[in-house]
Scaffold this motif. Sequence first.
Motif, PDB file in Angstrom:
ATOM      1  N   PRO A   1      -4.282   0.336  -0.985  1.00  0.00           N
ATOM      2  CA  PRO A   1      -2.930   0.906  -0.864  1.00  0.00           C
ATOM      3  C   PRO A   1      -2.871   2.174  -0.033  1.00  0.00           C
ATOM      4  CG  PRO A   1      -3.823   1.268  -3.064  1.00  0.00           C
ATOM      5  CD  PRO A   1      -4.746   0.300  -2.388  1.00  0.00           C
ATOM      6  N   GLY A   2      -3.891   3.035  -0.141  1.00  0.00           N
ATOM      7  CA  GLY A   2      -3.880   4.263   0.649  1.00  0.00           C
ATOM      8  C   GLY A   2      -3.979   3.979   2.136  1.00  0.00           C
ATOM      9  N   HIS A   3      -4.874   3.087   2.509  1.00  0.00           N
ATOM     10  CA  HIS A   3      -4.970   2.695   3.918  1.00  0.00           C
ATOM     11  C   HIS A   3      -3.666   2.063   4.397  1.00  0.00           C
ATOM     12  CE1 HIS A   3      -9.501   2.754   3.370  1.00  0.00           C
ATOM     13  NE2 HIS A   3      -9.346   3.390   4.507  1.00  0.00           N
ATOM     14  N   TYR A   4      -3.105   1.175   3.573  1.00  0.00           N
ATOM     15  CA  TYR A   4      -1.893   0.460   3.966  1.00  0.00           C
ATOM     16  C   TYR A   4      -0.762   1.438   4.271  1.00  0.00           C
ATOM     17  CZ  TYR A   4       1.740  -3.118   3.957  1.00  0.00           C
ATOM     18  OH  TYR A   4       2.770  -3.953   4.335  1.00  0.00           O
ATOM     19  N   VAL A   5      -0.590   2.427   3.398  1.00  0.00           N
ATOM     20  CA  VAL A   5       0.466   3.420   3.618  1.00  0.00           C
ATOM     21  C   VAL A   5       0.196   4.211   4.890  1.00  0.00           C
ATOM     22  CG1 VAL A   5       1.507   5.533   2.710  1.00  0.00           C
ATOM     23  CG2 VAL A   5       1.108   3.588   1.191  1.00  0.00           C
ATOM     24  N   ALA A   6      -1.048   4.624   5.101  1.00  0.00           N
ATOM     25  CA  ALA A   6      -1.380   5.375   6.312  1.00  0.00           C
ATOM     26  C   ALA A   6      -1.086   4.558   7.560  1.00  0.00           C
ATOM     27  CB  ALA A   6      -2.853   5.791   6.282  1.00  0.00           C
ATOM     28  N   MET A   7      -1.356   3.256   7.514  1.00  0.00           N
ATOM     29  CA  MET A   7      -1.186   2.382   8.674  1.00  0.00           C
ATOM     30  C   MET A   7       0.274   2.100   8.982  1.00  0.00           C
ATOM     31  SD  MET A   7      -4.167  -0.183   7.390  1.00  0.00           S
ATOM     32  CE  MET A   7      -3.687  -1.633   8.336  1.00  0.00           C
ATOM     33  N   PHE A   8       1.057   1.818   7.936  1.00  0.00           N
ATOM     34  CA  PHE A   8       2.387   1.261   8.153  1.00  0.00           C
ATOM     35  C   PHE A   8       3.544   2.138   7.663  1.00  0.00           C
ATOM     36  CE2 PHE A   8      -0.353  -2.594   7.647  1.00  0.00           C
ATOM     37  CZ  PHE A   8      -0.240  -3.058   8.945  1.00  0.00           C
ATOM     38  N   GLU A   9       3.265   3.173   6.884  1.00  0.00           N
ATOM     39  CA  GLU A   9       4.363   3.916   6.273  1.00  0.00           C
ATOM     40  C   GLU A   9       4.261   5.423   6.464  1.00  0.00           C
ATOM     41  OE1 GLU A   9       4.517   2.704   2.158  1.00  0.00           O
ATOM     42  OE2 GLU A   9       4.354   0.584   2.679  1.00  0.00           O
ATOM     43  N   SER A  10       3.359   5.863   7.297  1.00  0.00           N
ATOM     44  CA  SER A  10       3.158   7.303   7.471  1.00  0.00           C
ATOM     45  C   SER A  10       3.901   7.868   8.672  1.00  0.00           C
ATOM     46  CB  SER A  10       1.664   7.602   7.621  1.00  0.00           C
ATOM     47  OG  SER A  10       1.165   7.030   8.823  1.00  0.00           O
TER      48      SER A  10
END
Length: 205
Positions: free
Chosen positions: A103-112
């Motif tokens: 989840p942390g990677h996903y947020v950094a990739m797509f929601e940051s």
Amino acid sequence: MAKRGYHHGNLKQALVEAALDLIAEKGPQGFTMAEAAKLADVSAAAPYRHFTGREDLIVELARQGFELFADLLEYAYRDGQPSPLAAFEAVGRAYLAFARKHPGHYVAMFESGISPNATRDLATACARANKVLVRAADDLSQRLPPDRRPPTEMFAAHVSAMSHGIVELYARGAPGSRGPFTPEDLLETGIGIYLRGLGFLEPDR
């Protein structure tokens, strides 16, 4: 949240792992470099040996995330699938699996709000992951006559958008908390409707 520390001597990765926890808990704009340093059990000045600031740290999270994402997509695509359709569906399921596991990677990739072109390394990692999605779409597109094939990049983008929407609406929190259907079921039926509309599948009788 327990301190992570960096007993293995890799300060940069310790900060990355601390930031992953903080992003999953607070979002990409909800933490400071000082908090990441505290969680990694280092001084407030230590992160600046490797990163110019929080955005630079998030870029590294996103880069690592896209590398993991590409690995997972490539595995899903190559894992002995019996047909282009099965391989395409496996790639979609891998998208959901990645969002759950990282989840942390996903947020950094797509929601940051970080541009995928923020650095050359990030752009390369992002392109590698996207290449798998485009290849899966292209292989499936070969089932249609050339004059009926959708643009491959658009085809891949539509399925990515569908997958991302399902992650956002239904894959957060406890399974089934937002409805009676699993994210996997929603994605499978959504892709099925989309493919029927394009003519890849026969209409339901």
